[in-house]
Write an enzyme that holds these catalytic residues in place. Sequence first.
Site, PDB file in Angstrom:
ATOM      1  N   HIS A  95      32.180  -0.008  62.433  1.00  0.00           N
ATOM      2  CA  HIS A  95      31.357  -0.841  61.563  1.00  0.00           C
ATOM      3  C   HIS A  95      30.113  -0.077  61.069  1.00  0.00           C
ATOM      4  CE1 HIS A  95      29.596  -4.884  60.451  1.00  0.00           C
ATOM      5  NE2 HIS A  95      28.498  -4.139  60.489  1.00  0.00           N
ATOM      6  N   GLU A  96      29.353   0.470  62.029  1.00  0.00           N
ATOM      7  CA  GLU A  96      28.115   1.164  61.648  1.00  0.00           C
ATOM      8  C   GLU A  96      28.414   2.421  60.831  1.00  0.00           C
ATOM      9  OE1 GLU A  96      25.485  -0.440  61.802  1.00  0.00           O
ATOM     10  OE2 GLU A  96      26.152  -1.951  63.231  1.00  0.00           O
ATOM     11  N   HIS A 129      28.510   4.607  53.503  1.00  0.00           N
ATOM     12  CA  HIS A 129      28.039   3.943  52.278  1.00  0.00           C
ATOM     13  C   HIS A 129      26.697   4.555  51.858  1.00  0.00           C
ATOM     14  CE1 HIS A 129      27.097  -0.227  50.257  1.00  0.00           C
ATOM     15  NE2 HIS A 129      27.040   0.757  49.406  1.00  0.00           N
TER      16      HIS A 129
HETATM   17 ZN   LIG Z   1      26.761  -4.535  59.345  1.00  0.00          ZN
END
Ligand SMILES: [Zn+2]
Length: 472
Positions: A347-348, A354
Amino acid sequence: VFKGTLADSPAKLLACLQLNGRIDKELGRLYSYAAMKSDQDTRRSQYQGMKQMLQQLVTDYNSKASFVAPEITSMDRAKIDAAIAQEPGLKIYRMYLDDILRTKAHRLSTGEEKILAQSGLLAAAPVSIYSILSNAELPFAEITLSDGTTARLDQAAYGKYRAVPNRADRKAVFDAFFGTFDKFEQTYGAQLSAQVNKDMFYTRARNYESSLHRALDANNIPVEVYHTLIKNVNNNLDSFHRYLKLKQRMLGVEQLEYFDVYAPVVEDVELEYTYEQAVELVAEALKPLGEDYVGLVKRSADERWTDVYPNPGKRSGAYCNGSCYDVHPYMLLNYNGRYNDVSTLAHELGHAMHSYYSNKAQPYATADYATFVAEVASTLNEALLIHKMLDTIDDDDVRLSLLMNYLDGVKGTVFRQTQFAEFELAIHETAESGKPLTGDVLTQLYGDVLKRYYGHEEGVCHVDDLYCVEWA
Ligand SMILES: [Zn+2]
């Protein structure tokens, strides 16, 4: 240098925005250093002090630069458009300029903006007090589990031990953890109330109808989106209750209790991964995103962009900080070796990649992204990870446990976040209508929402009153 001159020429406007951007970027980097150092050990006052100095510096700067927005709003859209046409360097600031013009009705005079900017220092207080109390000074309880393990139930330990297989242990973990917060209910109430008052102050100062309007206006999102989300999630609580009933059946308990919701549903499936294994696994799972992406994931581990393990005094939870534009993103985890921690890493990393790609491809002025779109990158990675796991694992019990974990993830991103959103809306509306927000009022409001979501009345999941202090 620039004060009173922004409307003079497009070149002046550009030079001012460039300087503003450079200062903003450097301040962001300095602040990140202080804040992340302080997060590594919130007990150390050295970095707390550094953070305070930076807050002061940022406030000072914002106050000095507070003439920028009013001078821009004093020009009309036609004049801004003409300036951009004449000075191509301004193109990357279009979004910034448009946002200022779009929110013109909520911009104040130069003098008023200056006062508002200076209030930033006061506004930061509730969160810093909360963070120090919760991460550094709260006297967390020690408990002894049925197997003889003793644990000091701070946030990281709570995250770990709430998932133990023994039911009596889980109850003891919940009772001890929330018991600690319950002792400070009114202190936490005063902190959250201060935070809400801060929101209300800016809402009123900027002539917004409500804090909801102001919060969403920053990203140009209509309030209907928020209300629709809450309405539709409430209309579909049945699916959430089906999930809870499934959990109850798999656990083989008569009545599902709130302390059961993190319990492992399949016995003896203890998936444990070292951090190195987790990085390998995640890199493998993210292969569909391309070699470049996977290479970067590995680089982030090799170059130690991440503070991995829990430590006494370390900030709880996990996050990615992508605001050091000229360096690389940083991550903070509290890695405990469970599958869930591997998923958090994925997730991180989604946020990190990004930010990395955005910072690489975009000028500073447009590199940042709104929270509203941020979770796309991170939840996609979680989904890729579970797909990979299900593709490679044949053991039924392990698959069941992974699928349940995936459903837990859906609970977390859809139902639980909306539950929090509903609570936040409720407390802001309560304060805005002039009613008090003391600790017990907050527990009442949170309990109402929590019990509705978990089907307490319908007997789906029983929520003990003590756990309604969870908002703290
Ligand atoms: Zn998040």
